[in-house]
Write a protein that holds these residues in place. Structure first.
Motif, PDB file in Angstrom:
ATOM      1  N   GLY A  58       0.791  -1.218   0.000  1.00  0.00           N
ATOM      2  CA  GLY A  58       0.000   0.000   0.000  1.00  0.00           C
ATOM      3  C   GLY A  58       0.829   1.277   0.000  1.00  0.00           C
ATOM      4  O   GLY A  58       0.291   2.369  -0.051  1.00  0.00           O
ATOM      5  N   ARG A  59       2.134   1.161   0.037  1.00  0.00           N
ATOM      6  CA  ARG A  59       3.005   2.330   0.048  1.00  0.00           C
ATOM      7  C   ARG A  59       3.165   2.892  -1.359  1.00  0.00           C
ATOM      8  O   ARG A  59       3.330   2.158  -2.315  1.00  0.00           O
ATOM      9  N   VAL A  60       3.132   4.196  -1.468  1.00  0.00           N
ATOM     10  CA  VAL A  60       3.271   4.855  -2.767  1.00  0.00           C
ATOM     11  C   VAL A  60       4.744   5.203  -2.981  1.00  0.00           C
ATOM     12  O   VAL A  60       5.381   5.806  -2.120  1.00  0.00           O
ATOM     13  N   VAL A  61       5.280   4.803  -4.136  1.00  0.00           N
ATOM     14  CA  VAL A  61       6.669   5.108  -4.491  1.00  0.00           C
ATOM     15  C   VAL A  61       6.698   5.742  -5.876  1.00  0.00           C
ATOM     16  O   VAL A  61       5.754   5.626  -6.644  1.00  0.00           O
ATOM     17  N   LEU A  62       7.803   6.392  -6.179  1.00  0.00           N
ATOM     18  CA  LEU A  62       7.997   6.961  -7.511  1.00  0.00           C
ATOM     19  C   LEU A  62       8.869   6.017  -8.324  1.00  0.00           C
ATOM     20  O   LEU A  62       9.889   5.540  -7.848  1.00  0.00           O
ATOM     21  N   THR A  63       8.472   5.759  -9.560  1.00  0.00           N
ATOM     22  CA  THR A  63       9.278   4.945 -10.471  1.00  0.00           C
ATOM     23  C   THR A  63      10.407   5.813 -11.016  1.00  0.00           C
ATOM     24  O   THR A  63      10.378   7.045 -10.880  1.00  0.00           O
ATOM     25  N   PRO A  64      11.427   5.196 -11.633  1.00  0.00           N
ATOM     26  CA  PRO A  64      12.504   5.991 -12.232  1.00  0.00           C
ATOM     27  C   PRO A  64      11.994   7.006 -13.264  1.00  0.00           C
ATOM     28  O   PRO A  64      12.640   8.011 -13.525  1.00  0.00           O
ATOM     29  N   GLN A  65      10.825   6.738 -13.836  1.00  0.00           N
ATOM     30  CA  GLN A  65      10.237   7.658 -14.815  1.00  0.00           C
ATOM     31  C   GLN A  65       9.429   8.776 -14.142  1.00  0.00           C
ATOM     32  O   GLN A  65       8.844   9.611 -14.822  1.00  0.00           O
ATOM     33  N   GLY A  66       9.343   8.763 -12.809  1.00  0.00           N
ATOM     34  CA  GLY A  66       8.626   9.798 -12.086  1.00  0.00           C
ATOM     35  C   GLY A  66       7.152   9.539 -11.897  1.00  0.00           C
ATOM     36  O   GLY A  66       6.413  10.425 -11.476  1.00  0.00           O
ATOM     37  N   GLU A  67       6.702   8.325 -12.185  1.00  0.00           N
ATOM     38  CA  GLU A  67       5.285   7.983 -12.018  1.00  0.00           C
ATOM     39  C   GLU A  67       5.060   7.407 -10.622  1.00  0.00           C
ATOM     40  O   GLU A  67       5.899   6.700 -10.093  1.00  0.00           O
ATOM     41  N   LYS A  68       3.884   7.707 -10.050  1.00  0.00           N
ATOM     42  CA  LYS A  68       3.518   7.145  -8.752  1.00  0.00           C
ATOM     43  C   LYS A  68       3.033   5.716  -8.938  1.00  0.00           C
ATOM     44  O   LYS A  68       2.309   5.425  -9.878  1.00  0.00           O
ATOM     45  N   ARG A  69       3.441   4.848  -8.004  1.00  0.00           N
ATOM     46  CA  ARG A  69       3.036   3.444  -8.072  1.00  0.00           C
ATOM     47  C   ARG A  69       2.751   2.956  -6.659  1.00  0.00           C
ATOM     48  O   ARG A  69       3.509   3.233  -5.735  1.00  0.00           O
TER      49      ARG A  69
END
Length: 112
Positions: A58-69
């Motif tokens: 459930g934790r939100v992280v940023l991908t290397p492309q800057g997208e939230k996941r």
């Protein structure tokens, strides 16, 4: 009026346990974002070390492309908590390290 004063007084003991941005140990100051090795150089070895794996579900992280996941099941992050006893009359202090950096400073009970 009185209710607000009572609520303020009730919150005072909790204020001693809230997070802060700095911790004074020995003759130095430790701040959020510092590495465990930098903290140990400044403060010495803690009285107690604890390590556990905190679930990332459930934790939100940023991908290397800057997208939230949003992360799913199965992952965890190692968290270290170090407890220092600064001496008589001071507050027991727990430093929490996440992702290799000092993330939180919590003050506990006063040392007797």
């Amino acid at each position: 009026m009185y209710r607000a004063l009572i609520a303020l007084c009730a919150a005072l003991p909790a204020a001693a346990q809230t997070d802060t941005r700095n911790f004074r140990c020995q003759n130095d100051l430790v701040s959020l974002g510092e590495s465990p090795s930098a903290v140990q150089l400044k403060c010495g070895a803690p009285m107690l070390k604890d390590r556990f794996c905190q679930a990332l579900e459930g934790r939100v992280v940023l991908t290397p492309q800057g997208e939230k996941r949003v992360l799913g099941r199965g992952g965890c992050e190692w968290v270290d908590e170090w407890t220092y006893n600064p001496g008589y009359g001071q507050f027991m202090t727990t430093l929490r390290f996440e992702s290799g950096k000092l993330a939180a400073i919590r003050y506990g009970e006063r040392v007797k």
